[in-house]
Write a protein that holds these residues in place. Structure first.
Motif, mmCIF file in Angstrom:
data_model
loop_
_atom_site.group_PDB
_atom_site.id
_atom_site.type_symbol
_atom_site.label_atom_id
_atom_site.label_comp_id
_atom_site.label_asym_id
_atom_site.label_seq_id
_atom_site.Cartn_x
_atom_site.Cartn_y
_atom_site.Cartn_z
ATOM 1 N N UNK A 286 9.615 -32.415 64.991
ATOM 2 C CA UNK A 286 8.532 -32.489 64.016
ATOM 3 C C UNK A 286 7.421 -31.517 64.409
ATOM 4 N N UNK A 287 6.925 -30.808 63.434
ATOM 5 C CA UNK A 287 5.864 -29.839 63.692
ATOM 6 C C UNK A 287 4.608 -30.560 64.178
ATOM 7 N N UNK A 288 4.097 -30.228 65.364
ATOM 8 C CA UNK A 288 2.924 -30.941 65.879
ATOM 9 C C UNK A 288 1.633 -30.570 65.160
ATOM 10 N N UNK A 289 1.618 -29.436 64.492
ATOM 11 C CA UNK A 289 0.394 -28.973 63.855
ATOM 12 C C UNK A 289 0.085 -29.758 62.578
ATOM 13 N N UNK A 290 1.121 -29.998 61.788
ATOM 14 C CA UNK A 290 0.922 -30.727 60.533
ATOM 15 C C UNK A 290 1.534 -32.119 60.582
ATOM 16 N N UNK A 291 2.128 -32.472 61.747
ATOM 17 C CA UNK A 291 2.766 -33.774 61.942
ATOM 18 C C UNK A 291 3.830 -34.054 60.889
ATOM 19 N N UNK A 292 4.570 -33.009 60.546
ATOM 20 C CA UNK A 292 5.701 -33.163 59.645
ATOM 21 C C UNK A 292 5.372 -33.083 58.174
ATOM 22 N N UNK A 293 4.114 -32.921 57.811
ATOM 23 C CA UNK A 293 3.735 -32.879 56.398
ATOM 24 C C UNK A 293 4.084 -31.541 55.751
ATOM 25 N N UNK A 294 4.007 -30.464 56.518
ATOM 26 C CA UNK A 294 4.243 -29.142 55.946
ATOM 27 C C UNK A 294 3.006 -28.555 55.290
ATOM 28 N N UNK B 197 -3.203 -26.060 52.153
ATOM 29 C CA UNK B 197 -2.547 -24.788 52.455
ATOM 30 C C UNK B 197 -1.288 -25.058 53.264
ATOM 31 N N UNK B 198 -0.351 -24.136 53.189
ATOM 32 C CA UNK B 198 0.915 -24.278 53.904
ATOM 33 C C UNK B 198 0.683 -24.186 55.404
ATOM 34 N N UNK B 199 1.312 -25.070 56.136
ATOM 35 C CA UNK B 199 1.160 -25.071 57.592
ATOM 36 C C UNK B 199 1.769 -23.797 58.185
ATOM 37 N N UNK B 200 0.986 -23.052 58.965
ATOM 38 C CA UNK B 200 1.533 -21.813 59.554
ATOM 39 C C UNK B 200 2.494 -22.085 60.705
ATOM 40 N N UNK B 201 2.446 -23.276 61.271
ATOM 41 C CA UNK B 201 3.302 -23.564 62.413
ATOM 42 C C UNK B 201 4.754 -23.786 62.048
ATOM 43 N N UNK B 202 5.002 -24.166 60.787
ATOM 44 C CA UNK B 202 6.382 -24.452 60.364
ATOM 45 C C UNK B 202 6.712 -23.858 59.014
ATOM 46 N N UNK B 203 5.793 -23.058 58.457
ATOM 47 C CA UNK B 203 5.983 -22.448 57.139
ATOM 48 C C UNK B 203 6.255 -23.487 56.057
ATOM 49 N N UNK B 204 5.622 -24.654 56.211
ATOM 50 C CA UNK B 204 5.752 -25.679 55.194
ATOM 51 C C UNK B 204 6.987 -26.543 55.300
#
Length: 383
Positions: free
Chosen positions: A199-207, A172-179
């Motif tokens: 870098x988004x800490x929630x998905x570690x940059x994966x999106x 699913x798309x990361x809500x912290x960075x909208x992918x």
């Protein structure tokens, strides 16, 4: 040195990524500051490295081709105003355009900190380089050597093939960075608005977030393993130089290149020889008669003994050069020189005949020497 990146690598403008990487490896080996005699080697090495980085990045190469070499380098130096939102820093000159959604948003974000896409849009992240150390002796440095080195390093997880999650995991798309893989924060400062991309800490940059993580690597995509690597040490290597083992570093993300292993070489000091670059120095003892009358000496080298003519009347401390008897020149033809320091050895013990001859020699030269004998020496001479 400011040269078109294609010319710097010696490739055509339609060269693919593999051709560019191959050309870079050849040029990097030619211009590496540790081995090149070119006075501008360091600058050229940096230029070809930068050329490879730009031309193997799809977005960067597109921007470079569009802007041209000079404007591209000027854009890097000029900086980026966050209020431009990814537009050409030259105000649209040269057809860059660049409103919202510009195809060059990502490259300007990379260079100027603007608000483009995340790591997912810039491609998978390559593996980082690792470092190790290897100690050899001077003979190994002279002849070259092969060594096996055991290193503990991260290795791509075989269970998930480095993805960090099972193949059938729900995504699913990361809500912290909208992918996007990155988060943008804007601050108002006395110098104006400053935009910072992290870098988004929630998905570690994966999106993307996944419902499961790999049980063997805990979602990291890598595991620590002990590996044995064959190291080929070339002849002539110097203390402190580094060997680069391509692809033997940490693994990159799926689809990206692995990092390299950098092996720093330490060459142990030798009891017989001193080293200065490619030259060697050795001290050779000779007797007083040899120094006076001359002689044909057998001098030790790292590659066996060689003959050296000792002239008559040689003084202690004189140095003689044996050309081409030093260390091999790294990745070049020929060898350095061997410098032989002559040391006249003074005998600490003499028999009566030697003593008389030396006293006669001194008297013949007009020298007055008060020869004193110790108590036990007097007894020994009397017997």
């Amino acid at each position: 040195m400011s040269e078109d990146f294609y010319d710097a690598l010696g490739v055509s403008r339609d060269a693919d990524a593999d051709e560019i990487k191959q050309a870079y490896r050849k040029k990097a080996a030619e211009y590496h500051p540790d081995v090149s005699d070119d006075p501008n080697a360091e600058e050229k090495f940096k230029q070809v490295k930068k050329a490879k980085e730009v031309l193997t990045d799809e977005d960067a190469r597109a921007a470079y081709d569009q802007m041209g070499h000079d404007r591209y380098e000027q854009a890097e130096k000029r900086g980026f105003d966050a209020s431009q939102n990814g537009q050409d820093p030259f105000g649209g000159m040269g057809g860059m355009g660049g409103g919202q959604g510009s195809p060059f948003d990502d490259i300007f974000e990379q260079f100027f900190g603007g608000g483009g896409g995340g790591r997912g849009r810039g491609g998978p992240r390559p593996g980082r380089d690792l470092r190790a150390a290897l100690t050899i002796d001077l003979e190994d440095a002279f002849f070259g050597t092969s060594r096996e080195m055991t290193v503990t390093r991260p290795t791509r997880c075989s269970t998930c093939d480095g993805h960090g999650h099972p193949e059938d995991a729900d995504a699913r798309t990361c809500p912290g960075c909208d992918g996007r893989g990155q988060q943008v924060r804007v601050q108002q400062t006395p110098l104006g608005r400053v935009q910072q991309t992290t870098t988004c800490p929630q998905c570690e940059g994966e999106g993307t977030l996944y419902s499961e993580t790999c049980p063997d690597c805990d979602g990291e995509g890598v595991v620590m393993e002990e590996s044995t690597i064959d190291i080929e040490v070339p002849e002539g290597i110097r203390d402190g130089q580094t060997l680069r083992m391509d692809g033997e570093g940490a693994p990159g993300e799926p689809g990206a290149r692995d990092g390299d292993l950098l092996v720093e070489i330490s060459v142990e000091a030798d009891e017989r020889f001193e080293r200065d670059g490619d030259d060697l120095y050795v001290t050779h003892p000779v007797s007083f008669p040899q120094a006076v009358f001359g002689d044909d000496l057998e001098v030790e080298t790292l590659d066996g003994t060689v003959s050296m003519d000792l002239p008559k009347g040689t003084q202690s401390g004189e140095t003689f050069r044996l050309r081409g008897k030093g260390m091999p020149r790294l990745q070049r033809r020929g060898q350095g020189d061997l410098f032989v320091r002559v040391q006249v050895v003074t005998p600490d013990q003499m028999n009566a005949e030697q003593r008389e001859a030396l006293e006669a020699f001194a008297e013949a030269g007009g020298e007055e020497i008060d020869v004193k004998e110790g108590f036990f020496e007097k007894i020994r001479n009397s017997l």
